[in-house]
Design a protein around this motif. Structure first.
Motif, PDB file in Angstrom:
ATOM      1  N   SER A  47      71.237  41.274  87.940  1.00 19.59           N
ATOM      2  CA  SER A  47      69.814  41.578  88.092  1.00 19.59           C
ATOM      3  C   SER A  47      68.982  40.346  87.737  1.00 19.59           C
ATOM      4  O   SER A  47      67.996  40.031  88.403  1.00 19.59           O
ATOM      5  CB  SER A  47      69.464  42.774  87.205  1.00 19.59           C
ATOM      6  N   GLU A  59      77.206  55.432  83.674  1.00 15.67           N
ATOM      7  CA  GLU A  59      77.412  54.016  84.006  1.00 15.67           C
ATOM      8  C   GLU A  59      78.796  53.838  84.598  1.00 15.67           C
ATOM      9  O   GLU A  59      79.701  54.594  84.270  1.00 15.67           O
ATOM     10  CB  GLU A  59      77.262  53.157  82.753  1.00 15.67           C
ATOM     11  N   SER A 119      75.982  52.303  87.096  1.00 15.63           N
ATOM     12  CA  SER A 119      75.165  52.850  88.170  1.00 15.63           C
ATOM     13  C   SER A 119      73.954  51.972  88.354  1.00 15.63           C
ATOM     14  O   SER A 119      73.689  51.068  87.563  1.00 15.63           O
ATOM     15  CB  SER A 119      74.715  54.260  87.828  1.00 15.63           C
ATOM     16  N   THR A 120      73.206  52.227  89.393  1.00 13.76           N
ATOM     17  CA  THR A 120      72.010  51.428  89.644  1.00 13.76           C
ATOM     18  C   THR A 120      70.775  52.196  89.179  1.00 13.76           C
ATOM     19  O   THR A 120      69.656  51.793  89.463  1.00 13.76           O
ATOM     20  CB  THR A 120      71.875  51.121  91.139  1.00 13.76           C
ATOM     21  N   SER A 121      70.996  53.306  88.470  1.00 18.50           N
ATOM     22  CA  SER A 121      69.845  54.086  88.031  1.00 18.50           C
ATOM     23  C   SER A 121      69.897  54.415  86.547  1.00 18.50           C
ATOM     24  O   SER A 121      68.980  54.994  86.012  1.00 18.50           O
ATOM     25  CB  SER A 121      69.773  55.386  88.835  1.00 18.50           C
ATOM     26  N   SER A 153      70.382  49.604  83.997  1.00 20.26           N
ATOM     27  CA  SER A 153      69.636  48.937  85.067  1.00 20.26           C
ATOM     28  C   SER A 153      68.135  49.069  84.832  1.00 20.26           C
ATOM     29  O   SER A 153      67.375  48.182  85.218  1.00 20.26           O
ATOM     30  CB  SER A 153      70.049  49.495  86.426  1.00 20.26           C
ATOM     31  N   VAL A 154      67.720  50.173  84.171  1.00 22.99           N
ATOM     32  CA  VAL A 154      66.289  50.316  83.876  1.00 22.99           C
ATOM     33  C   VAL A 154      65.839  49.208  82.914  1.00 22.99           C
ATOM     34  O   VAL A 154      64.763  48.630  83.074  1.00 22.99           O
ATOM     35  CB  VAL A 154      65.996  51.716  83.293  1.00 22.99           C
ATOM     36  N   LYS A 159      65.602  45.997  84.846  1.00 23.06           N
ATOM     37  CA  LYS A 159      64.420  45.985  85.712  1.00 23.06           C
ATOM     38  C   LYS A 159      63.147  45.760  84.908  1.00 23.06           C
ATOM     39  O   LYS A 159      62.205  45.134  85.384  1.00 23.06           O
ATOM     40  CB  LYS A 159      64.314  47.309  86.487  1.00 23.06           C
ATOM     41  N   GLN A 192      57.450  50.173  85.217  1.00 23.57           N
ATOM     42  CA  GLN A 192      58.822  49.929  84.775  1.00 23.57           C
ATOM     43  C   GLN A 192      58.963  50.235  83.291  1.00 23.57           C
ATOM     44  O   GLN A 192      59.962  50.786  82.856  1.00 23.57           O
ATOM     45  CB  GLN A 192      59.187  48.473  85.081  1.00 23.57           C
ATOM     46  N   SER A 237      59.158  53.894  83.043  1.00 22.74           N
ATOM     47  CA  SER A 237      60.454  54.509  83.369  1.00 22.74           C
ATOM     48  C   SER A 237      61.493  54.164  82.316  1.00 22.74           C
ATOM     49  O   SER A 237      62.380  54.980  82.042  1.00 22.74           O
ATOM     50  CB  SER A 237      60.930  54.184  84.782  1.00 22.74           C
ATOM     51  N   GLU A 291      63.410  57.122  80.464  1.00 20.87           N
ATOM     52  CA  GLU A 291      64.869  57.160  80.472  1.00 20.87           C
ATOM     53  C   GLU A 291      65.407  57.266  79.044  1.00 20.87           C
ATOM     54  O   GLU A 291      66.303  58.059  78.754  1.00 20.87           O
ATOM     55  CB  GLU A 291      65.395  55.901  81.172  1.00 20.87           C
TER      56      GLU A 291
END
Lengths: 292, 581
Positions: free
Chosen positions: A57, B111, B113-115, B119-120, B123, B147, B150, B154
């Motif tokens: 990322s 995990e 995962s992209t969500s 990953s949060v 991001k 972001q 989220s 999360e």
């Protein structure tokens, strides 16, 4: 060993459950294409994969930063190239104006063109990317130079802010150039040239020297911008290579090896079907079926 | 000489025995699928022989067989196997439950995962980079606050879900307490019935089967040790305390402990000791695993929020004002309460990306915050708790880069000293020092003692009496108490991503171990169940052959009676009719 019906049933149940669990996990691998579907599938690999996803990322973010910086550097290059042409033309006009055979009217005409050049130079310095003036330092909300009258340009409005782009882990580079350093000498020289031409006398040699110094200055700025564009290109290539290699590594870690996953699934399916067939055969019969 | 009717009696006894054996075969067939049923067998013996009374031995045999008697109906049972089944049922119950609960925990952290949270977090840091490269872009600022929101959501969700697992376990424990009490009562009542049958000399086969079945159900929940009594009753012990004695059952109570969780205790308030079983697994997962995952999640939320806020507050927003905290949270419950400051969420201009006013193009502070993605935090703790008299020093996790050492974990020794009243000096391993002032504290108050430059943050809590700052200094500088050794608690510096990956790894390892143990235990129990079925199970083939055998015996006995009947007919109706024409 004494075998009883309840043993048969219990064994059949547990074998079927075992086979079905194995089939299910093999199917999950095939249908998701991943060998890591939850942390317990392989805790160590999942752990590395979380770290690598973070790295990936970041690498992708660096690529975005590089693209962003590239568009700024590109806009600066265009502006500097146009400014270079302007100062080149000013140089020709200055040399023409230094010719003692010209009369005052002809010099006035030249002065009018230089006045246009000055305003065009200010407009080049006001190059924007999006809504941001790129030659104003951090004062991106203000044009670096404002036209105050015909051929007249005000003082530098920006600051000396240095924009830094993160183009790699622990790798940063400066993007912008201050309009003060790049355009001020050219604008000063152009203003001086106008003054000289309007005075009715031939253009002074010092003014010509000033103009060619300003030209040198602009060329140097262009060289700097070109070097930055090259560095960004290099960074993009190397970060892109890192993205590729990290994606491959991550895929190695996370993705299922399809041929072997499918083979595994077929094997599980065959085992399951065999167990079903055997169970059905064994459970159908007992002595009762043969007593009449 | 025996009576001519003697044979009829023998035939009748044979009929009775054959019928009894057929009845038992029927009972076996009927219960072939009854859980816990042990097949029964009729034990028959020859009836006591008839001795012909005589003074002098004639040519007659001394003893005459008098038929058959049903002596007992026994069931095929192996008590040693049953004990093994019980013990393994406890272990299987424990690992099965552990595996089920940990699978729920695992599903919260899906995990790789992209969500997921991982990953949060990535991001979120990326969004700061976008603000850094384009600080005037409202889109980038809005993307950042989204972001951050989220990320908060999360973390909130994960923490809440962990809390829900703990709550779910509470209700499971309390319903299991009810089940244990019910089972104990049923076992005690069966004890009574078995006792009454046993003292009359009979075999309470079916009652014992039922009791064994209940014991196995009980063992899955709590590990039950049993002690057989001569009167047929069974004492049941849980962790050394008697649950069932004779016909009396002790009751378990689902009590709330100090943290508000349900814990089983005995009715007299004493603790229930649980070496294995489902109930132990539930309590272990709740108090050990789940609680152990909430702590790092809190530390992660706090680390991200604190480190962001510190830099953010040093920055300047698009209006030229000093930055406000980006995140808010309630201390002590950081993960569940992490939220984006509503003011910033409502107005992205409040994102403090710049280092100075009137510099809209300056994204330097946003860049510094983005750099936190690779900043390594040091977890520094104190060896032992309550090392300083009257105070507790707590571990604190901070997400900031310090100069303690490079990326290597080494034992760090810090020494406290005092240079002036109320001034506490901490000396680091490299000789660098930092001083802080300790304020007076009221009863129960807490103050942070931050030696930021040395990377040490302590939290000091005053006792019930409160503490003057000067006394706190004395506590810190008392010989024997004045050295803070951060050896085992000093962990490898890690980034937020490393930290989260570590948490996921820990959850994965626990879950995968439970899966493995659960399936191993399943194999052990399967094997034992097979052996029990081998000894006690009903074989329909066996019963079918037996039925034919007993049917033939019955038919033959009936034929004997018919024959006797014909003999008597001959004797009574036909004999003595000589000459009557």
């Amino acid at each position: 060993m004494r075998v009883t019906q309840s043993m048969l049933y219990a064994n059949a149940n547990s074998s079927l459950a075992r086979d079905l669990t194995a089939l299910q996990s093999a199917t999950e691998k095939v249908s998701s294409g991943k060998q890591l579907n939850k942390p317990s599938d392989n805790p160590a690999d999942v752990r590395s994969s979380v770290g690598m996803n973070d790295t990936l990322s970041q690498l992708n973010q660096y690529l975005r930063n590089i693209d962003n910086a590239t568009s700024k550097v590109g806009a600066m290059d265009t502006a500097l190239s146009s400014a270079g042409d302007l100062i080149q033309r000013a140089n020709e006009l200055a040399i023409q104006g230094a010719n003692g055979t010209l009369d005052a009217g002809q010099r006035q005409a030249i002065a009018a063109e230089v006045s246009q050049l000055t305003e065009a130079m200010a407009s080049d310095a006001s190059a924007k990317v999006g809504d941001e003036y790129i030659f104003s330092g951090f004062r991106v909300d203000r044009a670096p130079f404002q036209v105050t009258g015909p051929g007249q340009v005000g003082a530098y409005q920006g600051d000396q802010g240095v924009m830094i782009a993160r183009v790699g882990q622990a790798s940063t580079m400066q993007i912008n150039l201050s309009g003060d350093a790049v355009f001020q000498p050219a604008l000063t020289a152009l203003t001086q040239l106008q003054t000289d031409l309007n005075s009715g006398q031939p253009v002074q040699q010092t003014t010509i020297a000033q103009i060619s110094a300003a030209l040198q200055n602009l060329l140097q700025a262009r060289a700097t911008v070109g070097a930055r564009a090259n560095r960004l290109d290099d960074a993009k290539t190397s970060q892109g290579a890192l993205v590729t290699s990290n994606t491959a590594l991550l895929s190695q870690l996370e993705d299922a090896d399809m041929p072997s996953a499918i083979t595994e699934m077929m094997k599980r399916q065959t085992t399951y079907q065999a167990t079903l067939a055997v169970t059905a055969k064994v459970m159908q019969t007992s002595l009762i079926d043969y007593l009449r | 000489m025996s009576s001519p009717f003697f044979g009829l009696d023998i035939g009748a006894s044979a009929l009775r025995a054959a019928q009894q054996m057929l009845d038992t075969a029927a009972h076996n067939v009927a219960n072939a699928n009854t859980p816990g049923y042990s097949r029964q067998r009729v034990t028959v013996v020859e009836a006591p022989p008839y001795t012909v009374p005589t003074f002098n031995r004639s040519g007659l045999p001394g003893q005459i067989g008098s038929g058959v008697t049903v002596q007992a109906i026994t069931s095929a049972r192996d008590n040693f196997l049953n004990l093994q089944v019980q013990a393994q049922a406890s272990l299987k119950g424990e690992w099965d439950t552990r595996q089920q609960e940990l699978a729920k925990v695992e599903s919260i952290f899906p995990e790789p995962s992209t969500s997921g949270l991982g990953s949060v977090i990535s991001k979120y840091w990326s969004a700061w980079q976008d603000v850094a490269s384009d600080p005037t872009s409202t889109a980038a600022r809005t993307a950042l606050t989204e972001q951050a929101a989220s990320l908060s959501m999360e973390v909130n969700r994960d923490s809440t879900q962990l809390g829900m697992i703990a709550t779910g376990i509470d209700s499971q424990v309390s319903s299991q307490v009810t089940t244990v009490n019910d089972l104990a009562k049923q076992i005690a009542s069966l004890n009574g019935q078995i006792q009454r049958v046993t003292i009359t000399g009979n075999q309470p086969n079916d009652l014992i089967d039922q009791r064994q079945q209940l014991l196995e159900q009980l063992s899955a929940i709590v590990p039950a040790n049993v002690l057989s009594q001569p009167d047929g009753t069974l004492g049941v012990y849980i962790g050394g305390t008697d649950l069932v004695t004779n016909v009396y059952a002790r009751q378990m109570v689902a009590a709330k402990d100090s943290s508000g969780h349900i814990t089983p205790t005995w009715a007299d308030g004493s603790a229930v000791s649980l070496p294995s079983g489902q109930m132990k697994a539930l309590i272990d997962v709740r108090d050990g695993d789940v609680a152990g995952y909430r702590t790092p999640l809190d530390a992660l939320a706090k680390g991200i929020a604190d480190s962001t806020n510190t830099l953010h507050q040093a920055g300047v927003d698009a209006n030229g004002n000093a930055g406000v905290p980006l995140f808010t949270y309630l201390s002590g419950n950081a993960a569940a309460t992490l939220a984006v400051n509503p003011a910033v969420a409502a107005d992205p201009r409040l994102v403090a990306a710049s280092g100075a006013p009137n510099s809209p193009g300056d994204g330097s502070v946003a860049g510094l915050i983005a750099d936190l993605q690779n900043a390594r935090s040091y977890s520094v703790g104190v060896a032992g708790t309550n090392v300083v008299g009257g105070m507790s020093l707590m571990t604190n996790t901070t997400a900031r880069v310090t100069t303690i050492s490079a990326d290597t974990a080494v034992a760090q020794v810090y020494t406290f000293s005092s240079t002036a009243p109320n001034t506490l000096t901490l000396t680091g391993a490299d000789g660098s020092t930092q001083t802080v002032n300790l304020a007076d504290m009221t009863a129960g108050a807490t103050q942070a003692v931050n030696f930021d430059q040395l990377g040490v943050k302590l939290s000091v809590t005053a006792g019930a009496a409160g503490k003057a700052g000067a006394d706190l200094i004395t506590d810190f500088t008392t010989p024997g108490h004045n050295t803070l050794v951060a050896t085992s608690l000093y962990t490898q510096p890690q980034t937020t991503s490393d930290f989260y990956a570590g948490l996921v790894g820990k959850i994965g390892t626990a879950s995968s171990q439970a899966q493995e143990m659960s399936s191993n235990q399943q194999l052990v129990v399967d094997q034992l169940t097979n052996r029990v079925a081998e000894v006690s199970g009903v074989s329909l083939d066996e019963e079918a052959t037996d039925m034919i055998r007993f049917q033939h015996a019955y038919q033959a006995a009936a034929r004997v009676i018919t024959t006797m009947d014909e003999m008597l007919n001959t004797l009574i109706n036909v004999t003595g009719l000589v000459g009557r024409g």
